[in-house]
Scaffold this motif. Structure first.
Motif, PDB file in Angstrom:
ATOM      1  N   GLN A  18      22.969 -20.245  19.891  1.00 38.68           N
ATOM      2  CA  GLN A  18      23.466 -18.880  20.125  1.00 38.68           C
ATOM      3  C   GLN A  18      22.543 -17.845  19.483  1.00 38.68           C
ATOM      4  O   GLN A  18      22.232 -16.820  20.086  1.00 38.68           O
ATOM      5  N   ASN A  22      20.278 -14.931  21.380  1.00 35.53           N
ATOM      6  CA  ASN A  22      20.358 -13.517  21.028  1.00 35.53           C
ATOM      7  C   ASN A  22      19.014 -12.952  20.593  1.00 35.53           C
ATOM      8  O   ASN A  22      18.743 -11.770  20.791  1.00 35.53           O
ATOM      9  N   VAL A  27      15.890 -21.601  23.624  1.00 40.60           N
ATOM     10  CA  VAL A  27      17.176 -22.104  23.163  1.00 40.60           C
ATOM     11  C   VAL A  27      17.146 -23.612  22.954  1.00 40.60           C
ATOM     12  O   VAL A  27      17.634 -24.109  21.931  1.00 40.60           O
TER      13      VAL A  27
END
Length: 66
Positions: A18, A22, A27
């Motif tokens: 997460q 952001n 990821v």
């Protein structure tokens, strides 16, 4: 005894994923790092986030503490 450790590593990988999303970082790489290293990957993540920000902004960019 193994279940809490696995749960902790899965939670750590989810939270790092997460945070990477952001921050605009890859990821999958940070999810795997979180699963393998747990919370020890967080300082490494912060340094990579700062380096990516400095690389994107160049020498004239100012750092905003988030």
């Amino acid at each position: 005894m193994v279940f809490p450790i696995v749960l902790f590593l899965v939670l750590s990988s989810f939270l790092l994923g997460q945070a990477a999303f952001n921050a605009g970082l890859p990821v999958k790489r940070w999810v795997v790092a979180g699963a393998l290293l747990g919370p020890a990957a967080y300082p490494l993540f912060n340094s990579h986030k700062q380096l990516a920000y400095r690389k994107a902004m160049g020498k004239q960019g100012t750092f905003i503490n988030m």
